[in-house]
Design a protein around this motif. Structure first.
Motif, PDB file in Angstrom:
ATOM      1  N   GLN A   8       0.817  -1.207   0.000  1.00 21.98           N
ATOM      2  CA  GLN A   8       0.000   0.000   0.000  1.00 21.98           C
ATOM      3  C   GLN A   8       0.855   1.262   0.000  1.00 21.98           C
ATOM      4  O   GLN A   8       0.482   2.259  -0.627  1.00 21.98           O
ATOM      5  CB  GLN A   8      -0.966  -0.024   1.188  1.00 21.98           C
ATOM      6  N   LEU A   9       1.985   1.255   0.671  1.00 25.37           N
ATOM      7  CA  LEU A   9       2.891   2.406   0.612  1.00 25.37           C
ATOM      8  C   LEU A   9       3.372   2.619  -0.821  1.00 25.37           C
ATOM      9  O   LEU A   9       3.468   3.752  -1.295  1.00 25.37           O
ATOM     10  CB  LEU A   9       4.075   2.214   1.559  1.00 25.37           C
ATOM     11  N   GLY A  10       3.677   1.522  -1.506  1.00 22.51           N
ATOM     12  CA  GLY A  10       4.079   1.614  -2.904  1.00 22.51           C
ATOM     13  C   GLY A  10       2.976   2.174  -3.780  1.00 22.51           C
ATOM     14  O   GLY A  10       3.229   2.996  -4.670  1.00 22.51           O
ATOM     15  N   GLU A  11       1.753   1.749  -3.545  1.00 19.93           N
ATOM     16  CA  GLU A  11       0.608   2.253  -4.306  1.00 19.93           C
ATOM     17  C   GLU A  11       0.424   3.752  -4.077  1.00 19.93           C
ATOM     18  O   GLU A  11       0.213   4.507  -5.032  1.00 19.93           O
ATOM     19  CB  GLU A  11      -0.669   1.498  -3.922  1.00 19.93           C
ATOM     20  N   LEU A  12       0.494   4.175  -2.828  1.00 19.43           N
ATOM     21  CA  LEU A  12       0.356   5.602  -2.528  1.00 19.43           C
ATOM     22  C   LEU A  12       1.471   6.408  -3.181  1.00 19.43           C
ATOM     23  O   LEU A  12       1.228   7.472  -3.748  1.00 19.43           O
ATOM     24  CB  LEU A  12       0.341   5.831  -1.014  1.00 19.43           C
ATOM     25  N   ALA A  13       2.698   5.892  -3.121  1.00 17.47           N
ATOM     26  CA  ALA A  13       3.838   6.583  -3.735  1.00 17.47           C
ATOM     27  C   ALA A  13       3.665   6.689  -5.246  1.00 17.47           C
ATOM     28  O   ALA A  13       4.125   7.647  -5.863  1.00 17.47           O
ATOM     29  CB  ALA A  13       5.141   5.860  -3.399  1.00 17.47           C
ATOM     30  N   GLY A  15       0.863   7.164  -6.658  1.00 14.89           N
ATOM     31  CA  GLY A  15      -0.279   8.028  -6.939  1.00 14.89           C
ATOM     32  C   GLY A  15      -1.618   7.326  -6.964  1.00 14.89           C
ATOM     33  O   GLY A  15      -2.595   7.877  -7.464  1.00 14.89           O
ATOM     34  N   ARG A  16      -1.690   6.111  -6.414  1.00 12.96           N
ATOM     35  CA  ARG A  16      -2.948   5.367  -6.421  1.00 12.96           C
ATOM     36  C   ARG A  16      -3.531   5.268  -5.004  1.00 12.96           C
ATOM     37  O   ARG A  16      -2.794   5.139  -4.027  1.00 12.96           O
ATOM     38  CB  ARG A  16      -2.727   3.975  -6.991  1.00 12.96           C
ATOM     39  N   SER A  17      -4.849   5.308  -4.907  1.00  9.83           N
ATOM     40  CA  SER A  17      -5.552   5.170  -3.633  1.00  9.83           C
ATOM     41  C   SER A  17      -5.481   3.733  -3.142  1.00  9.83           C
ATOM     42  O   SER A  17      -5.327   2.796  -3.939  1.00  9.83           O
ATOM     43  CB  SER A  17      -7.021   5.565  -3.791  1.00  9.83           C
ATOM     44  N   VAL A  18      -5.623   3.563  -1.831  1.00  8.99           N
ATOM     45  CA  VAL A  18      -5.636   2.227  -1.234  1.00  8.99           C
ATOM     46  C   VAL A  18      -6.753   2.143  -0.203  1.00  8.99           C
ATOM     47  O   VAL A  18      -7.185   3.152   0.350  1.00  8.99           O
ATOM     48  CB  VAL A  18      -4.279   1.872  -0.569  1.00  8.99           C
ATOM     49  N   ALA A  37      -7.630   5.682   1.523  1.00  9.40           N
ATOM     50  CA  ALA A  37      -6.522   6.624   1.684  1.00  9.40           C
ATOM     51  C   ALA A  37      -6.104   7.088   0.305  1.00  9.40           C
ATOM     52  O   ALA A  37      -5.802   6.280  -0.572  1.00  9.40           O
ATOM     53  CB  ALA A  37      -5.355   5.969   2.405  1.00  9.40           C
ATOM     54  N   GLU A  38      -6.105   8.387   0.126  1.00 11.34           N
ATOM     55  CA  GLU A  38      -5.715   8.990  -1.148  1.00 11.34           C
ATOM     56  C   GLU A  38      -4.234   9.346  -1.104  1.00 11.34           C
ATOM     57  O   GLU A  38      -3.708   9.690  -0.053  1.00 11.34           O
ATOM     58  CB  GLU A  38      -6.529  10.264  -1.384  1.00 11.34           C
ATOM     59  N   PRO A  39      -3.551   9.284  -2.235  1.00  6.33           N
ATOM     60  CA  PRO A  39      -2.145   9.704  -2.262  1.00  6.33           C
ATOM     61  C   PRO A  39      -2.040  11.196  -1.959  1.00  6.33           C
ATOM     62  O   PRO A  39      -2.883  11.983  -2.377  1.00  6.33           O
ATOM     63  CB  PRO A  39      -1.694   9.388  -3.685  1.00  6.33           C
ATOM     64  N   ARG A  40      -1.027  11.556  -1.226  1.00  9.86           N
ATOM     65  CA  ARG A  40      -0.779  12.946  -0.830  1.00  9.86           C
ATOM     66  C   ARG A  40       0.711  13.232  -0.924  1.00  9.86           C
ATOM     67  O   ARG A  40       1.529  12.308  -0.933  1.00  9.86           O
ATOM     68  CB  ARG A  40      -1.233  13.193   0.611  1.00  9.86           C
ATOM     69  N   PRO A  41       1.089  14.508  -0.945  1.00  7.74           N
ATOM     70  CA  PRO A  41       2.523  14.838  -0.971  1.00  7.74           C
ATOM     71  C   PRO A  41       3.270  14.322   0.255  1.00  7.74           C
ATOM     72  O   PRO A  41       4.442  13.963   0.182  1.00  7.74           O
ATOM     73  CB  PRO A  41       2.539  16.366  -1.006  1.00  7.74           C
TER      74      PRO A  41
END
Length: 141
Positions: A8-13, A15-18, A37-41
């Motif tokens: 999930q950390l990889g997905e967020l990095a 730019g994908r939601s998890v 959880a949406e990707p954020r800066p």
């Protein structure tokens, strides 16, 4: 579930939601519901064993350790588990002595040495947040 967390950390990095799993601490089980959880800066990953897991530490840009004396940790744990999770104080103390305290010395305290930032857990939360905000801003420049 370290493997799921890594994924999930990889997905967020990327730019994908998890869908983050929810957990019922009173009954010690994962729930069917998930929280989106949406990707954020900036993504904050909080967990008592995060720094003890090398595979997770590799994904972090900033490692933060909140350093709090064990007596204060125990008092907070008793308050939380008794009030929020409906547990008996004797059960909380038994689990603390059997599992939590030994794990602290084996996994958590050694991970303090990997931290980029150590926050004093006895100070007001606002002070710790300000230190964290400053550290994040320094990393993003």
């Amino acid at each position: 579930d370290t493997a799921l967390l890594e994924q999930q950390l990889g997905e967020l990095a990327a730019g994908r939601s998890v869908g983050l799993p929810s957990y019922d601490f009173a009954h010690h089980r994962r729930l069917e519901t998930v929280e989106l959880a949406e990707p954020r800066p900036v993504v904050l990953l909080e967990g008592i064993l995060v720094l003890a897991e090398p595979r997770l530490r590799e994904r972090l840009d900033l490692e933060v350790f909140v350093d709090t004396p064990l007596d204060i940790c125990l008092a907070r744990r008793i308050r939380r588990d008794a009030l929020e999770r409906g547990r008996e104080v004797e059960g909380v103390l038994s689990q603390y002595m059997r599992d939590v305290r030994p794990a602290y010395f084996k996994y958590i305290l050694p991970a303090k040495n990997t931290a980029d930032l150590i926050i004093d857990g006895t100070k007001p939360v606002r002070e710790g947040l300000e230190l964290l905000r400053s550290a994040i801003q320094e990393r993003r420049v």
